[in-house]
Design a protein around this motif. Structure first.
Motif, PDB file in Angstrom:
ATOM      1  N   ASP A 106     -29.900  -3.953 -14.226  1.00  0.00           N
ATOM      2  CA  ASP A 106     -29.903  -2.600 -14.044  1.00  0.00           C
ATOM      3  C   ASP A 106     -29.260  -2.209 -12.865  1.00  0.00           C
ATOM      4  OD1 ASP A 106     -30.268   0.319 -14.318  1.00  0.00           O
ATOM      5  OD2 ASP A 106     -32.520   0.290 -13.920  1.00  0.00           O
ATOM      6  N   HIS A 107     -28.833  -0.975 -12.690  1.00  0.00           N
ATOM      7  CA  HIS A 107     -28.232  -0.569 -11.200  1.00  0.00           C
ATOM      8  C   HIS A 107     -29.153  -0.970  -9.999  1.00  0.00           C
ATOM      9  CE1 HIS A 107     -24.613   1.414 -13.050  1.00  0.00           C
ATOM     10  NE2 HIS A 107     -25.288   2.023 -13.638  1.00  0.00           N
ATOM     11  N   ARG A 112     -29.727   4.110  -8.866  1.00  0.00           N
ATOM     12  CA  ARG A 112     -30.359   4.569 -10.054  1.00  0.00           C
ATOM     13  C   ARG A 112     -30.408   6.267 -10.017  1.00  0.00           C
ATOM     14  NH1 ARG A 112     -35.932   1.476 -11.611  1.00  0.00           N
ATOM     15  NH2 ARG A 112     -34.842  -0.683 -12.176  1.00  0.00           N
ATOM     16  N   SER A 119     -25.521   4.670 -16.179  1.00  0.00           N
ATOM     17  CA  SER A 119     -26.813   5.078 -16.245  1.00  0.00           C
ATOM     18  C   SER A 119     -27.599   5.648 -17.415  1.00  0.00           C
ATOM     19  CB  SER A 119     -27.040   6.325 -15.175  1.00  0.00           C
ATOM     20  OG  SER A 119     -26.599   5.845 -13.900  1.00  0.00           O
ATOM     21  N   SER A 135     -40.180  -3.316 -14.113  1.00  0.00           N
ATOM     22  CA  SER A 135     -38.893  -3.353 -13.413  1.00  0.00           C
ATOM     23  C   SER A 135     -39.264  -4.007 -12.341  1.00  0.00           C
ATOM     24  CB  SER A 135     -38.346  -2.045 -13.226  1.00  0.00           C
ATOM     25  OG  SER A 135     -37.278  -1.780 -12.614  1.00  0.00           O
ATOM     26  N   PRO A 166     -33.239  -4.845 -11.202  1.00  0.00           N
ATOM     27  CA  PRO A 166     -31.890  -4.051 -10.456  1.00  0.00           C
ATOM     28  C   PRO A 166     -31.052  -5.001  -9.865  1.00  0.00           C
ATOM     29  CG  PRO A 166     -34.257  -3.094 -10.293  1.00  0.00           C
ATOM     30  CD  PRO A 166     -34.420  -4.377 -11.078  1.00  0.00           C
TER      31      PRO A 166
END
Lengths: 520, 520
Positions: A106-107, A112, A119, A135, A166
């Motif tokens: 993920d970013h 985020r 996104s 996460s 992330p």
């Protein structure tokens, strides 16, 4: 290979901890947000990294790997759209209850909150296709989260565990090795339910024993079931689709509940008692006007001896013990005569496969509308392991075979692949070529979504040209031999049943992948 | 075509109501739960039904159609896994803010509670990739829900509206025609913000005018922006990727913010004032260690004249009026000299395309790592319409071009297609062949995920063999000409820049699709 350094980033701590816990294969289609994992995998050289050119290949292969290796692989996926591309085959894996750990980049956490092009709600996208989602929060706890994912994945039943990663906690220093955690074992066998099941096997009714998941994976358990059937008169039945079944000559054949709704209802109509072992009450694949959803007769008494969280093999052993059954002889149907030359038809296809399948083959079954013709071959052929499409989401055959071949490099893999379904994840052929896997893909080319024509009839419609155009794969015809060539897989088209058998026999003997387009 | 009958089922009421409201194109990959829609589309013959052999083709094509037709198509998708297969290109369409209505078949309401193989949380799967989700409740209200979906889709900005369609409300009688509902118009222009923007254009600072979405779609508005720039000294800039830009000779060229993070920061560094029109504050595509997420300098004053819900063309007109600007002359860069023979390189590719692109071409830009070389061609070439990848999710080029061609059958479509990205939705070539669309796909074959090599460097890594194996598309090489042939699309491989130009010119003149594999 290198020992864990004192200082490492979050990504490296995850790779090293997963590997220390036995995960040694990574199926990947990485993007920018996974570059620290690519780097960590590269530097540590701890895992076999397998590239898929589309994410559905990655998860389908991880599923095939898990079914054969009996342990999870890790996947590397890219953000919400990459996960979505992977999701259809995760759906199938989730229904198969195989273990899998997904790392979804993920970013960076600080990124985020902005509306960057990629996104999206990653956790929201993952949830419907995972049994567990978390996460990662920082580099120091990242490996602990990965170990929790692995613990969940390896429980009973197997689960899809998705850890969102992330980018910044991957590249931040402060990664810490984390130890493997104990997974939950199977739910214990309930003596009351065993009593009920034993009672259901007494004379005075028609009893079906419905078995699934791990029960079908053990030849000795299948013979014991055969013995219970012989001793008590009960019928043993498997679900329409199972993740893995040990089949072939010398083994106990287990008939399955048919896919077509009317045949499924007819198959189960005789029974007034049903014992369920590692399977759920059978449900119609789809609902149809005026047909029931549940397939067992309404007045059929049911007991779930163990659910999908139980140890079905132990349950069968306990049941056999209580009724005094000994293993059956594993008498399979006699091998059908080898077809002579002529067109390939649904009538001779089963016999052709039964004769041509090599010993110890892993057979991948995405035959769909040809499945009624091909399935019986598994019982007649030499001993084999049969992997089916469990979640109904087409596009699994080619990837599943790629993953099974990586788990079992010394066994020939034969894929029975419907043509329409093949097109969803055709990119998997490239992975077979990259890995040099001995996979023979047999395209069962009827040039239509044949099963949907039946389904259109089932809802009462008579198709006209516009409908047929949405169900036929003609105008233009697909040329699978050309597509395979484009991905480095040699192949040929066959129209004669004798050629089909020879092509299978030749291809299975040669290393590397091969594609046979069988014109039906 | 037939008048609406008095009695009809829910599916037919939806098809007829959507058509009465102007929706005449359906992109479909149907399954069993959508058979009543297939039947209704077949019987009514109201829509052009376009089959995709994978759901990502369906939504990418619906996006391309909407960008060019300026109205939504309807898609037909199958349950949660089918939606997931469609989601990556829905993500792109959502970021492009194009209108689209998705009909996602689900199990019959009464069947939902069972764990059938294809059961999953359909609404949950749809939510992250839709602006609006609802599940139909009964046949009588089904068309009203579809009209609400259409209302939402056609608002300002365009939206992705997803209506989940349980099978039984499709086949139940009692369908009722529903009238079109008024969509929300653009947010009004705020005079205070206009004053602020005018003030920012006064001397004494460096001002950037950042414009997006509909602003880029109107040549007259682009010339007016050029005039504002000439009058005030402001720089006009477009986002890195835009859904549709009118470009070419005689039009006003608008430079875009570069993709590479360092170049993007440098591009925006000079400005202390920024006016935003139908675009959001520019954000880094990804976060990188030690780099900012927001691209405008921290001390840059910003005003959003109108947001993405506003009428950017009207806002530009109002701004021009206030500063007394008249349209610019639309002076494009001079056409580069036609390259002579030699290898195709990133240095001569732009000039080659600029010379070879046919007049009035629709150019689909999924050039990815070759995009820096190809983008300038759009300003130098004859007038053209340029459609880019808006959401960063690769695998849009081939489907987007298929849909654009269906919206504009008389215009040549040229797809600039990176090889790695092409493989995600390669199945779209078949749809181009089925529809006989004049699409020329130029595969920019550098045989790697070239952009990821840069990204790996950006996170500080030096790739070894395992990393390179996850970024290179060799072992084996892909042969796109063979794959295209397998899907009914003729093609050729070119290695010389003169051959490339000739191949483009020849292919654009011929009807039907063609593929050129350009070896870089």
């Amino acid at each position: 290979m290198s020992a864990a350094p004192k200082e490492m980033n979050g990504a490296e701590s995850v790779v090293r901890s997963l590997h220390a816990a036995g995960v040694d294969t990574c199926f990947a289609n990485p993007g920018t947000s996974e570059m620290q994992f690519v780097d960590a995998l590269d530097r540590t050289k701890l895992m076999h990294c397998v590239l898929g050119l589309f994410e559905g290949v990655v998860t389908g292969a991880a599923d095939g790997y898990a079914r054969m290796a009996r342990k999870p692989a890790v996947t590397l996926l890219h953000l919400a759209p990459g996960f979505a591309n992977a999701a259809a085959n995760l759906h199938n894996a989730k229904k198969a209850r195989v273990p899998m750990v997904n790392l979804v980049g993920d970013h960076a956490l600080r990124h985020r909150k902005y509306d960057a092009p990629l996104s999206a709600d990653v956790e929201g996208a993952c949830a419907p296709f995972s049994d567990w989602v978390k996460s990662g929060e920082d580099a120091g706890s990242f490996a602990r989260d990965a170990m929790e994912a692995l613990r969940v994945a390896k429980g009973k039943p197997g689960r899809i565990a998705t850890l969102v990663a992330p980018a910044d906690i991957g590249w931040d220093e402060g990664g810490q090795m984390a130890p493997e955690l104990d997974s939950e074992g199977p739910a214990p066998l309930d003596d009351t339910k065993l009593d009920e099941a034993v009672k259901m096997l007494e004379p005075g009714g028609n009893t079906a024993i419905l078995v699934g998941n791990s029960v079908l994976e053990d030849p000795a358990t299948l013979k014991l079931l055969q013995g219970i059937g012989e001793k008590t008169g009960a019928t043993i039945l498997a679900p329409t689709s199972s993740r893995r079944t040990e089949r072939g000559q010398g083994r106990a054949p287990i008939p399955k509940i048919p896919y077509p709704i009317n045949e499924a209802i007819a198959c189960l109509a005789p029974y007034d008692r049903a014992i369920l072992i590692e399977t759920l009450p059978p449900v119609a694949f789809f609902a149809y006007p005026g047909k029931p959803s549940l397939l067992l007769p309404e007045d059929c008494a049911q007991v779930t001896l163990v659910g999908v969280d139980g140890d079905g093999q132990a349950a069968v052993a306990a049941l056999a013990d209580r009724v005094g059954a000994t293993p059956g002889k594993g008498v399979s149907p006699a091998l059908a005569a080898r077809p002579q030359s002529g067109a390939i038809t649904l009538e001779n296809l089963g016999a052709a496969l039964a004769n041509a399948l090599p010993e110890d083959a892993i057979v991948i079954d995405e035959a769909v509308s040809s499945g009624g013709a091909t399935f019986p071959a598994g019982d007649m052929a030499k001993p084999n392991t049969w992997l089916a499409l469990t979640g109904g989401s087409i596009g699994i055959g080619i990837p599943l075979s790629a993953g099974a071949a990586i788990a079992c490099p010394d066994r020939p893999v034969i894929t029975l692949q419907a043509d329409g379904s093949a097109m969803y994840t055709i990119q998997g052929l490239w992975t077979q070529a990259r890995e040099g896997s001995n996979v023979t893909t047999i395209i069962l080319a009827n040039r239509s979504y044949a099963i949907l024509k039946t389904e259109l009839h089932n809802v009462g419609a008579q198709p006209g040209q516009d409908a047929l155009d949405m169900l036929n794969l003609d105008r233009p015809h697909l040329d699978f031999v050309a597509m395979a060539k484009g991905m480095g897989v040699p192949g040929r088209r066959v129209e004669d049943v004798a050629d089909l058998m020879r092509a299978i026999e030749d291809a299975a003997k040669e290393p590397g992948p091969y594609l046979i387009e069988a014109m039906l």
